[in-house]
Design an enzyme around this catalytic site. Structure first.
Site, PDB file in Angstrom:
ATOM      1  N   HIS A  55       0.850  -1.190   0.000  1.00 21.46           N
ATOM      2  CA  HIS A  55       0.000   0.000   0.000  1.00 21.46           C
ATOM      3  C   HIS A  55       0.886   1.241   0.000  1.00 21.46           C
ATOM      4  CE1 HIS A  55      -3.842  -1.967   1.871  1.00 21.46           C
ATOM      5  NE2 HIS A  55      -3.267  -2.746   0.968  1.00 21.46           N
ATOM      6  N   GLU A  57       0.833   3.851   1.793  1.00 26.83           N
ATOM      7  CA  GLU A  57       1.260   4.269   3.137  1.00 26.83           C
ATOM      8  C   GLU A  57       2.448   3.447   3.627  1.00 26.83           C
ATOM      9  OE1 GLU A  57      -3.385   4.266   3.406  1.00 26.83           O
ATOM     10  OE2 GLU A  57      -1.836   3.300   2.176  1.00 26.83           O
ATOM     11  N   CYS A  85      -6.270   1.796   5.919  1.00 25.03           N
ATOM     12  CA  CYS A  85      -6.864   0.544   6.394  1.00 25.03           C
ATOM     13  C   CYS A  85      -6.233   0.153   7.736  1.00 25.03           C
ATOM     14  CB  CYS A  85      -6.634  -0.561   5.361  1.00 25.03           C
ATOM     15  SG  CYS A  85      -4.898  -1.075   5.222  1.00 25.03           S
ATOM     16  N   CYS A  88      -2.334  -0.462   7.528  1.00 21.47           N
ATOM     17  CA  CYS A  88      -1.571   0.775   7.410  1.00 21.47           C
ATOM     18  C   CYS A  88      -1.656   1.612   8.682  1.00 21.47           C
ATOM     19  CB  CYS A  88      -2.050   1.573   6.208  1.00 21.47           C
ATOM     20  SG  CYS A  88      -1.675   0.751   4.642  1.00 21.47           S
TER      21      CYS A  88
END
Length: 159
Positions: A55, A57, A85, A88
């Site tokens: 991801h 992040e 999410c 993260c």
């Protein structure tokens, strides 16, 4: 930070999201700022790396820690186009980042208040200041447009 700085940094995150979309990745972009300077920028790379943890992040956290040569991201702010999410947000808590600013809320997996709130959970050893809704319509539009194109492409293949 002043709202106009928040919007300026969110626009950088949106540029990263557009790069992701150009690579057929879900358009999520992130930048990490320290002392008003971007020290990390990333976009989703899940498809390219075949890695469910890639991801924006997560990649930005690694870049920022490497840049600062520290395991803690204190005095840093993450700007990300969608609410992080649980994976993260957990990593952000562990990094001890000071602040998270996101664009669009994520009613399915958001972990900064939409579904659950890991960012401010009182049982954890660190809490993150969270501000959502920065350029929310523009950020949500990137995602909507991406998925609309995906659905159209799928329908044209089926017909």
């Amino acid at each position: 930070m002043k709202p106009n700085l928040d919007e300026m940094f969110m626009k950088h995150a949106m540029q990263q999201a557009m790069m992701a979309a150009g690579k057929d990745e879900v358009p999520v972009g992130a930048v990490i700022v320290h002392e008003n300077k971007i020290i990390a920028k990333a976009h989703n790379q899940i498809e390219m790396l075949k890695d469910p943890t890639a991801h924006a992040e997560m990649i930005a956290i690694t870049q920022a820690a490497n840049y600062l040569q520290l395991k803690w991201l204190q005095e840093c702010t993450l700007y990300v186009t969608i609410e992080p999410c649980s994976m993260c947000t957990g990593a952000l808590v562990l990094s001890r980042i000071t602040r998270v600013c996101f664009g669009a809320t994520d009613p399915k997996t958001g972990a900064c208040g939409s579904v659950i709130n890991i960012a401010s959970h009182r049982s954890l050893n660190h809490r993150i200041e969270v501000q959502g809704g920065i350029l929310a319509e523009e950020c949500a539009g990137l995602l909507s447009e991406f998925f609309q194109k995906k659905r159209q492409a799928k329908r044209s293949i089926e017909n």
